[in-house]
Scaffold this motif. Structure first.
Motif, PDB file in Angstrom:
ATOM      1  N   ALA A 158       0.845  -1.196   0.000  1.00 30.58           N
ATOM      2  CA  ALA A 158       0.000   0.000   0.000  1.00 30.58           C
ATOM      3  C   ALA A 158       0.878   1.242   0.000  1.00 30.58           C
ATOM      4  CB  ALA A 158      -0.920  -0.003   1.220  1.00 30.58           C
ATOM      5  N   GLY A 159       0.522   2.192  -0.844  1.00 32.78           N
ATOM      6  CA  GLY A 159       1.258   3.449  -0.935  1.00 32.78           C
ATOM      7  C   GLY A 159       2.358   3.463  -1.962  1.00 32.78           C
ATOM      8  N   GLU A 160       2.705   2.301  -2.495  1.00 33.60           N
ATOM      9  CA  GLU A 160       3.815   2.289  -3.440  1.00 33.60           C
ATOM     10  C   GLU A 160       3.404   2.784  -4.813  1.00 33.60           C
ATOM     11  OE1 GLU A 160       4.367  -1.982  -5.654  1.00 33.60           O
ATOM     12  OE2 GLU A 160       5.416  -1.669  -3.792  1.00 33.60           O
ATOM     13  N   PHE A 161       4.382   3.324  -5.504  1.00 33.47           N
ATOM     14  CA  PHE A 161       4.176   3.763  -6.874  1.00 33.47           C
ATOM     15  C   PHE A 161       4.349   2.589  -7.824  1.00 33.47           C
ATOM     16  CE2 PHE A 161       5.667   7.818  -4.978  1.00 33.47           C
ATOM     17  CZ  PHE A 161       4.590   8.605  -5.332  1.00 33.47           C
ATOM     18  N   ARG A 162       3.588   2.607  -8.900  1.00 31.66           N
ATOM     19  CA  ARG A 162       3.718   1.618  -9.981  1.00 31.66           C
ATOM     20  C   ARG A 162       3.633   2.371 -11.301  1.00 31.66           C
ATOM     21  NH1 ARG A 162       6.349  -1.822  -8.488  1.00 31.66           N
ATOM     22  NH2 ARG A 162       5.987  -2.914 -10.396  1.00 31.66           N
ATOM     23  N   VAL A 163       4.131   1.748 -12.338  1.00 34.50           N
ATOM     24  CA  VAL A 163       3.964   2.281 -13.678  1.00 34.50           C
ATOM     25  C   VAL A 163       3.014   1.327 -14.385  1.00 34.50           C
ATOM     26  CG1 VAL A 163       5.093   2.879 -15.849  1.00 34.50           C
ATOM     27  CG2 VAL A 163       6.257   3.314 -13.673  1.00 34.50           C
ATOM     28  N   ARG A 211      10.673  11.523 -13.050  1.00 33.17           N
ATOM     29  CA  ARG A 211      11.549  11.216 -11.916  1.00 33.17           C
ATOM     30  C   ARG A 211      10.985  10.046 -11.100  1.00 33.17           C
ATOM     31  NH1 ARG A 211      15.320  15.162  -9.938  1.00 33.17           N
ATOM     32  NH2 ARG A 211      15.289  17.038 -11.209  1.00 33.17           N
ATOM     33  N   ILE A 212       9.691  10.117 -10.798  1.00 30.36           N
ATOM     34  CA  ILE A 212       9.072   9.053 -10.002  1.00 30.36           C
ATOM     35  C   ILE A 212       9.141   7.728 -10.753  1.00 30.36           C
ATOM     36  CG2 ILE A 212       6.921   8.223  -8.959  1.00 30.36           C
ATOM     37  CD1 ILE A 212       6.219  11.206  -8.436  1.00 30.36           C
ATOM     38  N   LYS A 213       8.834   7.742 -12.053  1.00 29.16           N
ATOM     39  CA  LYS A 213       8.917   6.511 -12.842  1.00 29.16           C
ATOM     40  C   LYS A 213      10.338   5.947 -12.829  1.00 29.16           C
ATOM     41  CE  LYS A 213       5.240   7.373 -16.226  1.00 29.16           C
ATOM     42  NZ  LYS A 213       5.008   7.582 -17.671  1.00 29.16           N
ATOM     43  N   GLY A 214      11.325   6.832 -12.914  1.00 30.74           N
ATOM     44  CA  GLY A 214      12.715   6.388 -12.857  1.00 30.74           C
ATOM     45  C   GLY A 214      13.050   5.747 -11.522  1.00 30.74           C
ATOM     46  N   MET A 215      12.543   6.336 -10.437  1.00 33.55           N
ATOM     47  CA  MET A 215      12.794   5.767  -9.112  1.00 33.55           C
ATOM     48  C   MET A 215      12.064   4.440  -8.934  1.00 33.55           C
ATOM     49  SD  MET A 215      13.139   9.092  -6.616  1.00 33.55           S
ATOM     50  CE  MET A 215      11.899  10.139  -7.369  1.00 33.55           C
ATOM     51  N   VAL A 216      10.904   4.285  -9.566  1.00 33.95           N
ATOM     52  CA  VAL A 216      10.204   2.995  -9.543  1.00 33.95           C
ATOM     53  C   VAL A 216      11.085   1.938 -10.207  1.00 33.95           C
ATOM     54  CG1 VAL A 216       8.247   1.704 -10.493  1.00 33.95           C
ATOM     55  CG2 VAL A 216       7.863   3.918  -9.402  1.00 33.95           C
ATOM     56  N   GLY A 217      11.719   2.295 -11.308  1.00 35.07           N
ATOM     57  CA  GLY A 217      12.614   1.364 -11.997  1.00 35.07           C
ATOM     58  C   GLY A 217      13.790   0.957 -11.132  1.00 35.07           C
ATOM     59  N   VAL A 218      14.380   1.922 -10.430  1.00 36.79           N
ATOM     60  CA  VAL A 218      15.501   1.618  -9.534  1.00 36.79           C
ATOM     61  C   VAL A 218      15.018   0.735  -8.388  1.00 36.79           C
ATOM     62  CG1 VAL A 218      17.249   2.575  -7.972  1.00 36.79           C
ATOM     63  CG2 VAL A 218      16.753   3.738 -10.133  1.00 36.79           C
ATOM     64  N   ARG A 219      13.869   1.077  -7.811  1.00 40.77           N
ATOM     65  CA  ARG A 219      13.321   0.292  -6.696  1.00 40.77           C
ATOM     66  C   ARG A 219      13.042  -1.147  -7.123  1.00 40.77           C
ATOM     67  NH1 ARG A 219       7.541   1.417  -5.721  1.00 40.77           N
ATOM     68  NH2 ARG A 219       7.491  -0.041  -7.444  1.00 40.77           N
ATOM     69  N   ASP A 220      12.446  -1.323  -8.292  1.00 41.60           N
ATOM     70  CA  ASP A 220      12.135  -2.673  -8.759  1.00 41.60           C
ATOM     71  C   ASP A 220      13.399  -3.473  -9.066  1.00 41.60           C
ATOM     72  OD1 ASP A 220       9.478  -2.037  -8.395  1.00 41.60           O
ATOM     73  OD2 ASP A 220       9.021  -1.832 -10.533  1.00 41.60           O
ATOM     74  N   ALA A 221      14.428  -2.803  -9.599  1.00 41.86           N
ATOM     75  CA  ALA A 221      15.705  -3.486  -9.841  1.00 41.86           C
ATOM     76  C   ALA A 221      16.359  -3.869  -8.509  1.00 41.86           C
ATOM     77  CB  ALA A 221      16.629  -2.593 -10.662  1.00 41.86           C
ATOM     78  N   PHE A 268       9.422  10.926  -3.882  1.00 33.72           N
ATOM     79  CA  PHE A 268       9.260   9.487  -3.650  1.00 33.72           C
ATOM     80  C   PHE A 268       8.970   9.152  -2.183  1.00 33.72           C
ATOM     81  CE2 PHE A 268      10.509   4.962  -4.358  1.00 33.72           C
ATOM     82  CZ  PHE A 268       9.782   4.747  -5.516  1.00 33.72           C
ATOM     83  N   ALA A 269       8.835  10.167  -1.340  1.00 35.15           N
ATOM     84  CA  ALA A 269       8.702   9.962   0.107  1.00 35.15           C
ATOM     85  C   ALA A 269       7.509   9.098   0.488  1.00 35.15           C
ATOM     86  CB  ALA A 269       8.622  11.303   0.818  1.00 35.15           C
ATOM     87  N   ARG A 270       6.421   9.139  -0.257  1.00 36.92           N
ATOM     88  CA  ARG A 270       5.232   8.374   0.120  1.00 36.92           C
ATOM     89  C   ARG A 270       5.362   6.882  -0.180  1.00 36.92           C
ATOM     90  NH1 ARG A 270      -0.078   9.726  -2.323  1.00 36.92           N
ATOM     91  NH2 ARG A 270      -0.563   7.689  -1.552  1.00 36.92           N
ATOM     92  N   ASP A 271       6.328   6.492  -1.004  1.00 37.01           N
ATOM     93  CA  ASP A 271       6.526   5.073  -1.309  1.00 37.01           C
ATOM     94  C   ASP A 271       7.109   4.385  -0.072  1.00 37.01           C
ATOM     95  OD1 ASP A 271       6.836   3.186  -3.988  1.00 37.01           O
ATOM     96  OD2 ASP A 271       8.237   2.645  -2.391  1.00 37.01           O
ATOM     97  N   PRO A 272       6.565   3.219   0.316  1.00 36.11           N
ATOM     98  CA  PRO A 272       7.040   2.566   1.543  1.00 36.11           C
ATOM     99  C   PRO A 272       8.502   2.107   1.468  1.00 36.11           C
ATOM    100  CG  PRO A 272       5.413   1.197   0.423  1.00 36.11           C
ATOM    101  CD  PRO A 272       5.442   2.500  -0.292  1.00 36.11           C
ATOM    102  N   GLU A 273       9.081   2.072   0.281  1.00 36.30           N
ATOM    103  CA  GLU A 273      10.478   1.654   0.167  1.00 36.30           C
ATOM    104  C   GLU A 273      11.409   2.813  -0.180  1.00 36.30           C
ATOM    105  OE1 GLU A 273      11.348  -2.062  -1.739  1.00 36.30           O
ATOM    106  OE2 GLU A 273       9.287  -2.725  -1.448  1.00 36.30           O
ATOM    107  N   SER A 274      10.967   4.024   0.092  1.00 31.65           N
ATOM    108  CA  SER A 274      11.806   5.181  -0.233  1.00 31.65           C
ATOM    109  C   SER A 274      13.124   5.153   0.540  1.00 31.65           C
ATOM    110  CB  SER A 274      11.046   6.481   0.020  1.00 31.65           C
ATOM    111  OG  SER A 274      10.720   6.615   1.381  1.00 31.65           O
ATOM    112  N   ALA A 275      13.105   4.679   1.767  1.00 30.30           N
ATOM    113  CA  ALA A 275      14.349   4.609   2.554  1.00 30.30           C
ATOM    114  C   ALA A 275      15.333   3.619   1.941  1.00 30.30           C
ATOM    115  CB  ALA A 275      14.038   4.228   4.001  1.00 30.30           C
ATOM    116  N   ASN A 276      14.828   2.508   1.403  1.00 30.66           N
ATOM    117  CA  ASN A 276      15.714   1.555   0.724  1.00 30.66           C
ATOM    118  C   ASN A 276      16.404   2.216  -0.459  1.00 30.66           C
ATOM    119  OD1 ASN A 276      15.038  -0.502   2.469  1.00 30.66           O
ATOM    120  ND2 ASN A 276      13.583  -1.456   1.080  1.00 30.66           N
ATOM    121  N   LEU A 277      15.659   3.037  -1.169  1.00 27.06           N
ATOM    122  CA  LEU A 277      16.208   3.703  -2.344  1.00 27.06           C
ATOM    123  C   LEU A 277      17.308   4.678  -1.954  1.00 27.06           C
ATOM    124  CD1 LEU A 277      15.037   2.954  -5.063  1.00 27.06           C
ATOM    125  CD2 LEU A 277      13.913   5.149  -5.123  1.00 27.06           C
TER     126      LEU A 277
END
Length: 190
Positions: A8-13, A47-57, A105-114
């Protein structure tokens, strides 16, 4: 669209390239407004889409490392993919730890991992403005990348198939199952 495997709260493309966010029911809905309530510009969306790509990788690297069947070559392949995606993002949008990227990207639950992917150094200096007032200037710079890019930082969980004593069976149960699992203990101790 319901996404069972996402947080919940995560970004997706989305399949058509649209920016989505997952609600608490696992449903992906279009994300068009930032935390301020203003519509996002295309640069912010990119930017958000790019961070989603990094997070998924990053997720792929972590999953591969945790997989007991994965070889070192599998881990290295996932790490190289993460590095490629990260470098492309950094070239286009700057460091993940920049204020604008952190905010978006702060609202994504994995922003700290990024943001933990970058090793940063904070320096302070004292300067004087034209009126003679002293000003403390804080500068943050990226000085490297985290070990997960090049080293195996997560060890695959090994299963315990056989132990010799009841004490070892108890330790295995607590270590693997995190509870006292009598059936598991009986099976591995014979």
């Amino acid at each position: 669209m319901v996404l069972d495997a996402f947080k919940a709260g995560e970004f997706r493309v989305g399949p058509k390239g649209q920016l989505l966010t997952v609600n608490k029911d696992g449903e992906a809905t279009p994300y068009t407004h930032g935390a301020t309530g203003k519509p996002l510009g295309q640069k912010e969306v990119d930017r958000i889409k790019g961070m989603v790509g990094v997070r998924d990788a990053l997720r792929t690297v972590m999953t591969t490392m945790a997989d007991a069947q994965a070889t070192d070559a599998d881990v290295t392949k996932a790490q190289k993919a993460l590095t490629k995606i990260y470098l492309a993002f950094e070239k286009a949008h700057g460091p993940l730890t920049s204020n604008v990227n952190r905010r978006l990207f702060a609202r994504d639950p994995e922003s700290a991992n990024l943001t933990s992917l970058e090793i940063t150094k904070v320096t302070t200096s004292l300067t004087t403005d034209k009126n003679g007032k002293k000003i403390r200037k804080v500068t943050k710079s990226v000085i490297g990348r985290a070990d997960i890019f090049t080293k195996r930082t997560i060890q695959a969980q090994r299963t315990v198939e056989r132990v010799d004593t009841p004490e070892d069976a108890l330790l295995a149960s607590l270590g693997v199952r995190t509870v006292i699992d009598w059936a598991y203990m009986a099976r591995i101790s014979g």
